[in-house]
Write an enzyme that holds these catalytic residues in place. Sequence first.
Site, short mmCIF file in Angstrom:
data_model
loop_
_atom_site.label_atom_id
_atom_site.label_comp_id
_atom_site.label_asym_id
_atom_site.label_seq_id
_atom_site.Cartn_x
_atom_site.Cartn_y
_atom_site.Cartn_z
N CYS A 1 0.86 -1.18 0.00
CA CYS A 1 0.00 0.00 0.00
C CYS A 1 0.90 1.24 0.00
CB CYS A 1 -0.90 0.01 1.23
SG CYS A 1 0.01 0.13 2.79
N HIS B 1 5.60 -5.08 8.82
CA HIS B 1 5.61 -6.45 9.33
C HIS B 1 5.75 -7.45 8.18
CE1 HIS B 1 3.58 -5.20 13.35
NE2 HIS B 1 4.90 -5.16 13.41
N HIS C 1 3.97 2.01 11.72
CA HIS C 1 2.89 1.77 12.67
C HIS C 1 2.69 2.92 13.65
CE1 HIS C 1 5.00 -2.00 11.57
NE2 HIS C 1 3.78 -2.36 11.24
N HIS D 1 -0.84 -4.58 19.77
CA HIS D 1 -0.31 -4.19 18.47
C HIS D 1 0.37 -2.83 18.58
CE1 HIS D 1 -0.12 -3.08 14.21
NE2 HIS D 1 -0.24 -4.37 13.94
N GLU E 1 0.69 -0.37 16.62
CA GLU E 1 -0.11 0.79 16.19
C GLU E 1 -1.03 1.26 17.30
OE1 GLU E 1 -3.77 1.78 13.17
OE2 GLU E 1 -2.27 0.35 12.44
N CYS F 1 -8.06 1.61 6.93
CA CYS F 1 -7.47 2.32 5.79
C CYS F 1 -8.00 1.78 4.46
CB CYS F 1 -5.95 2.27 5.86
SG CYS F 1 -5.20 0.86 5.04
N ASN G 1 -2.96 -7.09 8.89
CA ASN G 1 -3.88 -7.08 7.75
C ASN G 1 -3.85 -8.39 6.97
OD1 ASN G 1 -2.40 -6.51 4.93
ND2 ASN G 1 -1.27 -5.47 6.54
N SER H 1 2.06 -5.42 3.25
CA SER H 1 3.52 -5.30 3.40
C SER H 1 4.26 -6.41 2.65
CB SER H 1 3.90 -5.32 4.88
OG SER H 1 3.34 -6.43 5.55
#
Length: 309
Positions: free
Chosen positions: A13, A42, A75, A125, A127, A195, A225, A267
């Site tokens: 992305c 990741h 993140h 996580h 983030e 997102c 994700n 990723s």
Amino acid sequence: MRRVILNNPRGFCAGVVRAIQVVETALEKWGAPIYVKHEIVHNRHVVDDLKRRGAIFIEDLSDVPSGEKVVYSAHGIPPEVREEARTRNLFDIDATCVLVTKIHSAVKLYASKGYQIILIGKKKHVEVIGIRGEAPESVTVVEKVEDVANLPFEESVPLFFVTQTTLSLDDVAEITQALKVRYPHIITLPSSSVCYATQNRQEALRSVLPKVNFVYVIGDVQSSNSNRLREVAEKRNIPARLVNSPDHISDEILNYSGDIAITAGASTPEHIVQSCISRLKELIPDLQVEEDIFAIEDVVFQPPKELRN
């Protein structure tokens, strides 16, 4: 003849592209070593490649010598990390995804207005740790729909909610509905915190599931994700495997008939996707590959200001 239906969009992305380019540009501009707090994204392949080129990945800023350069991962980080960097005279470069930064800003703003903030996400996580750090006394993390019933807020308390950017759309919809039923006055951002890339990849996969009997998600086991993509298939009773290398693709696939879908987490490098397809062709010689275009992604994020000249 069996088909592989290759999802598009898949893989990198805009936030991941930007983050990787930040480390690459820093290495070109200043040379090795460049320190990176947490894995930049990741994915083991990406991290190992950057290590070979001189990036040093750390979890604690105490591992960065005073005065050195440090990149923050896509993140995001809690504010105290930035403060520690200033105290130690580190030159910091922020590769936090623009969409994650937007959530940080919203949390800070609404906390300053007196709102209690519900953050939908995984507590451990990185983030979520970063976002919560903007206003730890005002943020409550909700991981699953059952947590909503245990929230302590009275109806008179102003409430605002956001989500981790890489969650399952199915889970977010369920938790959001529960929040709105319990707290009809709760508000959020005008558009989803999940997102665009997460949404596109999940919806693209969902659209082809009626056509296939098996799914490969190419991505790292640490990738939120990527794991959510696997769950999209499994929740609809389609067998799915999360693999990060052609070595992880076994002849198990020969036990399944019908067509196969392939997607990739945000990723995952495209060359890994292609190597996995090559492995499948070894196992199924007459395999045909068809690309299914669900959406065209043309989002580009500008580099951080430290790297613009």
